[in-house]
Motif scaffolding. Structure first.
Motif, short mmCIF file in Angstrom:
data_model
loop_
_atom_site.label_atom_id
_atom_site.label_comp_id
_atom_site.label_asym_id
_atom_site.label_seq_id
_atom_site.Cartn_x
_atom_site.Cartn_y
_atom_site.Cartn_z
N SER A 51 0.82 -1.20 0.00
CA SER A 51 0.00 0.00 0.00
C SER A 51 0.86 1.26 0.00
O SER A 51 1.91 1.33 0.65
N ALA A 52 0.37 2.28 -0.72
CA ALA A 52 1.06 3.57 -0.73
C ALA A 52 0.90 4.28 0.61
O ALA A 52 1.79 5.04 1.03
N TYR A 53 -0.23 4.06 1.29
CA TYR A 53 -0.46 4.69 2.59
C TYR A 53 -1.38 3.84 3.44
O TYR A 53 -2.40 3.35 2.97
N GLU A 54 -1.01 3.67 4.69
CA GLU A 54 -1.86 3.09 5.72
C GLU A 54 -1.61 3.87 7.01
O GLU A 54 -0.47 4.13 7.37
N GLY A 55 -2.70 4.22 7.71
CA GLY A 55 -2.52 4.81 9.03
C GLY A 55 -2.07 3.78 10.04
O GLY A 55 -1.31 4.06 10.96
N PHE A 56 -2.55 2.55 9.86
CA PHE A 56 -2.14 1.41 10.68
C PHE A 56 -1.93 0.19 9.78
O PHE A 56 -0.82 -0.30 9.64
N GLY A 57 -2.99 -0.29 9.18
CA GLY A 57 -2.89 -1.47 8.33
C GLY A 57 -3.21 -2.73 9.10
O GLY A 57 -2.33 -3.56 9.36
N ILE A 58 -4.48 -2.91 9.47
CA ILE A 58 -4.88 -4.05 10.28
C ILE A 58 -4.52 -5.39 9.62
O ILE A 58 -4.18 -6.35 10.34
N PRO B 101 7.10 0.70 2.78
CA PRO B 101 7.31 1.45 4.03
C PRO B 101 6.37 2.63 4.21
O PRO B 101 6.80 3.78 4.31
N ASN B 102 5.05 2.36 4.23
CA ASN B 102 4.09 3.40 4.57
C ASN B 102 4.05 3.57 6.08
O ASN B 102 4.64 2.78 6.83
N ALA B 103 3.34 4.61 6.56
CA ALA B 103 3.35 4.93 7.99
C ALA B 103 2.87 3.76 8.84
O ALA B 103 3.50 3.42 9.85
N GLY B 104 1.77 3.13 8.45
CA GLY B 104 1.23 2.03 9.24
C GLY B 104 2.15 0.83 9.26
O GLY B 104 2.39 0.22 10.31
N ALA B 105 2.69 0.46 8.10
CA ALA B 105 3.57 -0.70 8.02
C ALA B 105 4.85 -0.47 8.82
O ALA B 105 5.38 -1.40 9.44
#
Length: 361
Positions: free
Chosen positions: A260-267, A283-287
């Motif tokens: 993903s390009a972006y995740e706040g968390f990524g459940i 390496p998005n924020a959530g990951a």
């Protein structure tokens, strides 16, 4: 675990634009899981949402009907009109930015990522404008609430004054290992959308062009609802799945990958780790948070994903090391721990009042 009866049961009103009954957005799933766990602990929970009730839910549901466009903003205005004085806690997962001076004894807001951050990655001028507008409502909401919670430290960029972090939670009893063996042939699992920031189409291309030539029997199984009808050989779209079916897919997969390009968390990262499935992510924020900057899961640029997939699929010992690391990290995301942390916040104002009364006595 915190005694659910400590201080007596609470009446909790939750606000969520999304629920699993009508939306695949992760916020709705997290609201459903948290509300369920809190009811199990003896609390009364009512979820206010424009979505239909979730079949079999044990918490209360209050339908907030909406029509026309700008529905998220209309939802916020509608919640401003609602009478909530019978509740001990208002826990908003969105759309509470108009609710100053309408507070119950404790008003908590969870910021599930940042719309400002998502605006940087979403396509289309109209959607970018919408996300920026929603980003300003998130800032306002963080100032209106008594306590604001982030789901990862990496999302603090746009609200640096918020210090509390409580991650999303995973039901370990449902998603943890149960003895189900891995699939006989190599399987890569994806959970997300074909289009947009989840980049399912990119992963399918990588598996077909880079992985299959070296691991010919690999299958990419995609839990997605927007894949095209005709897919390349070795790519299977599974559509929407019930949690028990999804848990089985995690356990059978050799590797989980969500670029993903972006995740706040990524459940899905945390669910895969709980199941004991190695994780590869961009390496998005959530990951970055869920993998602890790559200590418990592999972080790689989109152009490196194929090489890492091949490496894991060909090396069972390496898969085992990453599976063990992921299970260790997943303990931090157990739903029971998340509910403990929220219960502590819910009772915060009550404890403060007791301290002030004791000081005056």
């Amino acid at each position: 675990m915190t005694d659910p009866r400590a201080g007596g049961p609470l009446r909790i009103a939750m606000i969520s634009y999304y629920l699993p009954s009508e939306s695949k957005i992760g916020v709705g799933y997290q609201v459903h899981e948290l509300a369920t766990e809190l009811v199990r602990r003896g609390h009364t929970v009512d979820v206010f949402s424009p979505c239909a009730p979730v079949e079999g839910a044990i918490y209360g549901h209050v339908l907030v009907p909406l029509t026309g466009s700008l529905r998220t903003f209309k939802f916020g205005l509608e919640m401003r009109r609602r009478e909530l004085s019978s509740y001990d806690v208002l826990h908003a997962h969105g759309e509470d930015y108009w609710m100053w001076r309408r507070r119950v004894p404790m008003h908590v807001r969870t910021l599930h990522g940042s719309c400002f951050e998502e605006a940087l990655h979403i396509r289309g001028a109209k959607e970018k404008i919408r996300m920026v507008a929603l980003g300003f409502t998130e800032v306002l909401a963080s100032l209106v609430a008594d306590r604001t919670v982030l789901i990862s430290p990496q999302t603090r960029r746009w609200t640096p004054w918020v210090s509390t972090v409580i991650p999303n939670g995973v039901d370990a009893a449902r998603f943890g290992p149960d003895g189900t063996p891995n699939a006989t042939d190599p399987v890569v699992l994806f959970v997300g959308t074909w289009n947009g920031r989840k980049r399912g189409a990119d992963l399918a291309r990588i598996v077909v062009d880079q992985v299959r030539p070296r691991v010919p029997d690999v299958q990419l199984r995609m839990v997605t609802q927007d894949a095209p009808k005709v897919l390349p050989v070795g790519v299977v779209a599974l559509g929407r799945m019930a949690d028990d079916q999804l848990a089985r897919e995690y356990r059978r997969a050799w590797v989980f990958c969500l670029p993903s390009a972006y995740e706040g968390f990524g459940i899905p990262y945390a669910e895969a780790m709980t199941a004991g499935t190695p994780v590869i992510a961009t390496p998005n924020a959530g990951a970055r948070f869920v993998t602890d900057e790559g200590r418990f899961g592999i972080l790689a640029g989109l152009d490196q994903i194929g090489e890492h997939l091949v490496s894991l699929l060909e090396d069972s010992e390496e898969r085992g090391r990453w599976a063990d690391a992921g299970r260790e990290r997943a303990r931090a995301f157990e739903l029971t721990r998340v509910a403990d942390a929220y219960e502590d916040i819910y009772r915060e104002k009550r404890r403060s009042l007791r301290r002030r009364r004791a000081a005056r006595a």
